[in-house]
Each structure stands twice: as structure tokens, then as C-alpha cells.
Design a protein around this motif. Sequence first.
Motif, PDB file in Angstrom:
ATOM      1  N   LYS A   1      54.054  57.230  73.900  1.00  9.20           N
ATOM      2  CA  LYS A   1      54.867  57.159  75.116  1.00  9.20           C
ATOM      3  C   LYS A   1      55.027  55.743  75.657  1.00  9.20           C
ATOM      4  O   LYS A   1      56.000  55.440  76.341  1.00  9.20           O
ATOM      5  N   HIS A   2      54.071  54.860  75.358  1.00  5.78           N
ATOM      6  CA  HIS A   2      54.119  53.523  75.953  1.00  5.78           C
ATOM      7  C   HIS A   2      53.299  52.555  75.107  1.00  5.78           C
ATOM      8  O   HIS A   2      52.297  52.934  74.515  1.00  5.78           O
ATOM      9  N   TRP A   3      53.749  51.293  75.049  1.00  8.41           N
ATOM     10  CA  TRP A   3      53.103  50.260  74.237  1.00  8.41           C
ATOM     11  C   TRP A   3      52.794  49.067  75.130  1.00  8.41           C
ATOM     12  O   TRP A   3      53.688  48.466  75.713  1.00  8.41           O
ATOM     13  N   ILE A   4      51.520  48.712  75.233  1.00  7.63           N
ATOM     14  CA  ILE A   4      51.095  47.504  75.940  1.00  7.63           C
ATOM     15  C   ILE A   4      50.806  46.449  74.884  1.00  7.63           C
ATOM     16  O   ILE A   4      49.872  46.579  74.101  1.00  7.63           O
TER      17      ILE A   4
ATOM     18  N   MET B   1      56.285  56.713  65.589  1.00  8.94           N
ATOM     19  CA  MET B   1      55.531  57.637  66.439  1.00  8.94           C
ATOM     20  C   MET B   1      56.209  57.798  67.798  1.00  8.94           C
ATOM     21  O   MET B   1      56.213  58.889  68.371  1.00  8.94           O
ATOM     22  N   TYR B   2      56.800  56.710  68.292  1.00  7.99           N
ATOM     23  CA  TYR B   2      57.569  56.815  69.542  1.00  7.99           C
ATOM     24  C   TYR B   2      58.792  57.711  69.333  1.00  7.99           C
ATOM     25  O   TYR B   2      59.069  58.614  70.142  1.00  7.99           O
ATOM     26  N   GLU B   3      59.511  57.483  68.262  1.00 12.40           N
ATOM     27  CA  GLU B   3      60.723  58.258  68.004  1.00 12.40           C
ATOM     28  C   GLU B   3      60.414  59.733  67.778  1.00 12.40           C
ATOM     29  O   GLU B   3      61.240  60.604  68.077  1.00 12.40           O
ATOM     30  N   ALA B   4      59.208  60.013  67.271  1.00  8.38           N
ATOM     31  CA  ALA B   4      58.800  61.405  67.049  1.00  8.38           C
ATOM     32  C   ALA B   4      58.223  62.044  68.311  1.00  8.38           C
ATOM     33  O   ALA B   4      57.906  63.239  68.304  1.00  8.38           O
TER      34      ALA B   4
ATOM     35  N   CYS C   1      60.052  50.779  77.074  1.00  6.07           N
ATOM     36  CA  CYS C   1      58.718  51.393  76.965  1.00  6.07           C
ATOM     37  C   CYS C   1      57.695  50.408  76.425  1.00  6.07           C
ATOM     38  O   CYS C   1      56.655  50.806  75.900  1.00  6.07           O
ATOM     39  N   LEU C   2      58.006  49.103  76.551  1.00  7.37           N
ATOM     40  CA  LEU C   2      57.142  48.054  76.019  1.00  7.37           C
ATOM     41  C   LEU C   2      56.759  47.080  77.133  1.00  7.37           C
ATOM     42  O   LEU C   2      57.624  46.461  77.747  1.00  7.37           O
TER      43      LEU C   2
END
Length: 284
Positions: free
Chosen positions: A164-167, A157-160, A184-185
Motif C-alpha cells: 500500500k505504501h513505500w517509504i 506487489m503494489y499493482e496486485a 504512494c511513495l
Amino acid sequence: GHAHAIHTKPRRHSSATLPTHFGLSVSHGSSRAGTMADELDTHEKRHGILGSKEWPCPVCVTDMGNVQARLTFTDVKAHEYLDTEEVLHEKITLLAAMIRDSNEMITYTGAGISVAAGIDDYATKVKDVSITAAEMPRVKDWKDARPTLTHRVLTGMYEAGYLKHWIQQNHDSLPQKAGYPQSCLNEIHGSLHDPGNPVVPYEGSLRDDLYAWLHHWQERNDLCLALGTSMSGFNCDSVPEAAAQKFLQQPDAVNGMHKGLVIVNLQVRVRVRARGPTSTASPG
């Protein structure tokens, strides 16, 4: 710098009513079915604000009696629920539309998404009777764990361009193993694999720069997808809580700019003070 405790002070938890309520289905074998009316006594608790009133109640597939999901910070029971296949598919369709309509979606993940990798969820009281137990691999060392489907889908989903961001509350580095970029992590509770970001003790302090980064995305996001997390007392639970509040504070919540909070859990764990998007059920 200014230190921030992981836990907020214990607080009285009220039921959250959320714009969406999603459950992911698995085969539950011989688990005893039933419904826990005390936990799912309103439509919004069962299916969220956006859920159809025609949808049947989720089914309790693991009845834990009076056992609580956690011993502290929550009074939520450890029962596990699944939606029917039909409701599940309708919820997935709704979720997909919300994701496509968002511009700044984030995900907020907990131990539940790594159980399928063989990493035990230390806080749950369900353990070996959970519907996830039979197919869970066993790893002696966390370093040997491999990413789950959840980690790989979030990376996709990030690559697509959707995520936008993962907590990340876990310490296992499975997002990185799945190919998710470190840039982005936010590993807000530390990492077992990064000497510069040691694991934060249970009553410890969060790293100031990561805490500031967390609040940046707490304000910036327009959809929060919470996966496998109890949200029952950590400081960083302000992220999903704020998403829920923003959704409901809009003049027209359903058609507003902020899409809200979607929660995917097996247990009915949400007890934040906000009212906003929710869910019931999904193994990693």
C-alpha cells in the motif's frame, strides 16, 4: 514549520528479537563460511519469533573481523550471512502467507536494494569483498541506473494490491523507473530528480509534510517489510521500530491484527530498542 533532524541522538542499541527473520540466498563463490556466535546467539536473532526452532543457523559468508557495519550509531559488525536453501524457501513461504494476510502492508527501504543497480552503498564497510560485488554493475552517473528486481517486485506487489505504501530512504528514483506511482511513495530523505524535494543533508531536517505522511503510515500499517536498511540511527527508523512494538504489545502477538516487522538484510544490522519481526539476508 517544525524541523525534524534526520538522526536521533546516538543511543545504546540492544538486540532486537523479531517475529520473522528472513534471508535471501545468492551464490557466494569462494567466500569463507562460518558462524558468528556473538551476533546470532539466540534463536530469535537467527530466525525471529515465528521461525522454526529446527532451522540451522545462518552461515557467515563474509567474515569482516572487528569491522563495524557503520562507524556511528551501531556496534553491529559488517559480516554477511546467508540461510541454507531449505530454510530460505521455508521463510519465503512464511513471508508470502504474512503478506496475503495483511491489509495495509508498507515497505521501508534503504541503500541495500539499489546496490544491484550499480549504486554504491556509501555506509557499508564490506565494499569489494561483499558477496554482491562480483555481479554489481558499474554506473558513472546515478541517472543511468536501472531498477533492480527488488524495485520491480515491489511495484508488482503494489499493482496486485498487496503493497500500500513505500517509504524510500534513497534518492535514486528507481521505484518510479520501475513504474511505482509517486502518489504512494514517500522519498523521506529527498530526491536527486525532484527540485521540490532536495536531498536532505546528513544532519539536516526532514520536510514537514513528508514527516507527517511517514507517521500516518507508521500508525496505519499492519505489516512492515524492511529491505536493505541498517536501521541504525535515522529519525525515520521509528517506522520499523513501531511495527515491532505493535506486534509484541498485542495480547496474542502471533495471531494478532498487526503482523509485525520483517527485515531482509545480508548483515545482522537490527539494533532498535523494540522487540519484533526480523531477518538476515538479501541482496537487491
